[in-house]
Enzyme design. Structure first.
Site, short mmCIF file in Angstrom:
data_model
loop_
_atom_site.label_atom_id
_atom_site.label_comp_id
_atom_site.label_asym_id
_atom_site.label_seq_id
_atom_site.Cartn_x
_atom_site.Cartn_y
_atom_site.Cartn_z
N ASP A 1 0.83 -1.21 0.00
CA ASP A 1 0.00 0.00 0.00
C ASP A 1 0.87 1.27 0.00
OD1 ASP A 1 -2.44 1.34 0.08
OD2 ASP A 1 -3.22 0.08 1.71
N GLU B 1 -1.24 1.89 -5.15
CA GLU B 1 -1.13 3.33 -4.89
C GLU B 1 -2.26 4.10 -5.58
OE1 GLU B 1 -0.83 4.09 -8.25
OE2 GLU B 1 0.52 5.76 -7.75
N TRP B 2 -3.34 3.34 -5.82
CA TRP B 2 -4.64 3.92 -6.21
C TRP B 2 -4.62 4.62 -7.59
CZ3 TRP B 2 -2.71 6.47 -1.44
CH2 TRP B 2 -2.73 5.58 -0.37
N GLY B 3 -3.60 4.34 -8.39
CA GLY B 3 -3.53 4.95 -9.72
C GLY B 3 -2.99 6.36 -9.72
N ASP C 1 -10.25 3.44 -3.66
CA ASP C 1 -10.86 2.26 -3.02
C ASP C 1 -12.31 2.05 -3.46
OD1 ASP C 1 -8.50 2.05 -1.68
OD2 ASP C 1 -9.40 2.01 0.32
C1 GLA Z 1 -6.00 1.25 1.47
C2 GLA Z 1 -6.17 0.22 0.36
C3 GLA Z 1 -7.29 -0.73 0.74
C4 GLA Z 1 -6.95 -1.42 2.06
C5 GLA Z 1 -6.71 -0.38 3.14
C6 GLA Z 1 -6.17 -1.00 4.43
O1 GLA Z 1 -7.09 2.10 1.57
O2 GLA Z 1 -6.45 0.83 -0.86
O3 GLA Z 1 -7.50 -1.70 -0.28
O4 GLA Z 1 -5.81 -2.22 1.89
O5 GLA Z 1 -5.78 0.61 2.72
O6 GLA Z 1 -5.92 -0.08 5.43
#
Ligand code: GLA
Length: 392
Positions: A150, A183-185, A205
């Site tokens: 993450d 890293e969410w893009g 997310d």
């Molecule tokens: C981030 C990730 C999620 C999850 C949470 C855990 O938000 O994108 O998928 O792993 O952290 O804290």
């Protein structure tokens, strides 16, 4: 003569090596499938929960349908010991992570774990920054097969360097470990992460809803579908765009929305990580998650991510070319009324005047042989998912 043989061999070697070169280290040649604790259980993880999930993966038929990885997300770790070694929560994981990995392996499944490139995870547990080699070694000793990594608490860190550091540490550990970049893009990982990770999150997310949005970046299924639309060029065997884990069966979606969600993830060649309570799963949800014909679209060896070929506002047509020259097709109705949607052979890349067999992947039945086009009624927030095979 000998030089001719040598030339022939020199020409052949790149051809023989091509699939290997394209697929990197040979891991995740099809999108990883499994279960992850986060979407349903958040920080409420324990060895009991993980063992129950592994049991249910087997007893529900999901393992037979292809689900393989059992992944503990955030909150399994509490501190580092005097030597810097990461320590699992002794109350929630009294037998330790190695014993848990052994138990998961004994069921014929693979075991995954979670960490973070920064100083702390998103739930403020110790991150792996400056402990990459030590953590990778511990994972390898425990029998970890998959790491989700993450991006919280990473102030001032370079994204590519941070992920490359853990990628190298995993390789140096000597154990094949699938590396899932999360890293969410933000930094467009599809432009740099091939060869570093096997999959990368392309979006924020996922939330258990159709079209909600959160101020901090969480989003419903339909927003993720839209964000994936332009990324099809960047995905392939060993390097997948990841639209996040599944919310199928988590109660925020209707049955048609659950089917649409699963259909799109398959069309995207997305990792299929179930995120529901497997032990309490209703038959209708199990039937979605184990639909083998939809899963076969996801796992197709060509590894192409599907794309949108028509957008009429509320009605869309999406296609994914498959290895046997057929096409997976989604007729998508974003609207609130049942509507007919048509796919023409021309727009899905088939000979316009040709005949093709149409199979409905949710009805699990051939609908017939059609020339030039196919039309079906599609329920609101729903899909009709087809496999269309040209007849030569
Ligand atoms: C981030 C990730 C999620 C999850 C949470 C855990 O938000 O994108 O998928 O792993 O952290 O804290």
């Amino acid at each position: 003569m000998r030089s001719l043989v040598r030339v022939g061999f020199a020409l052949l070697v790149p051809v023989l090596m091509a699939p290997l070169a394209r697929a990197g280290d040979g891991l995740a040649l099809t999108p990883p499938m499994g279960w992850n604790s986060w979407n349903k259980f958040g920080c409420n993880v324990s060895e009991k929960l993980i063992r129950a999930a592994a049991d249910a993966l087997v007893s529900s038929g999901m393992k037979d349908a292809g689900y393989q990885y059992v992944v503990i997300d955030d909150c399994w770790q509490v501190r580092r010991d005097a030597a810097g070694k990461i320590v699992a929560d002794p109350e929630r994981f009294p037998s330790g992570i190695k014993a848990l990995a052994d138990a998961v392996h004994a069921k014929g499944l693979k075991f995954g774990i979670y960490s973070d490139a920064g100083t702390m995870t998103c739930a403020k547990r110790p991150g792996s920054k400056d402990h990459e080699a030590q953590d990778a070694k511990a994972y390898a000793e425990w029998g970890v097969d998959y790491l989700k990594y993450d991006w919280c608490n990473t102030d001032g860190q370079d994204t590519r360097d941070s992920y490359a550091k853990m990628s190298q540490a995993l390789r140096a550990s000597g154990r094949p470990i699938v590396f899932s970049i999360c890293e969410w893009g933000n930094s467009k990982p599809w432009t740099w992460a091939q060869g570093i990770g096997h999959l990368w999150r392309a979006t924020g997310d996922i939330q258990d809803c159709w079209d909600c949005g959160k101020s901090w970046g969480g989003m419903g299924v339909v927003h993720i579908i839209d964000l994936m639309a332009d990324l099809h060029a960047f995905s392939g065997p060993g390097h997948w765009n990841d639209p996040d884990m599944l919310e199928v069966g988590n109660h925020g979606l209707t049955l048609p929305e659950n089917r649409a969600h699963f259909s799109f993830w398959a069309l995207f060649a997305a990792p299929l990580m179930a995120g529901n309570d497997l032990a309490a799963m209703k038959p209708a949800i199990r039937d979605i998650l184990t639909n083998r014909e939809v899963i076969a679209v996801d796992q197709d060896p060509l590894g192409m991510q599907g794309r949108k070929v028509r957008d009429d506002g509320a009605h869309e047509v999406w296609i994914k070319p498959l290895a046997d020259a057929s096409r997976a097709v989604i007729l998508f109705n974003r609207g609130t009324e049942e509507s007919p949607i048509t796919a023409s052979w021309e727009e899905i890349g088939l000979f316009p005047g040709g005949k093709a067999v149409v199979r409905d992947l949710w009805k699990k039945a051939d609908v017939g042989s059609f020339t030039g086009r196919f039309q079906a009624k599609v329920e609101p927030h729903g899909v009709v998912m087809l496999r269309i095979t040209p007849q030569f």
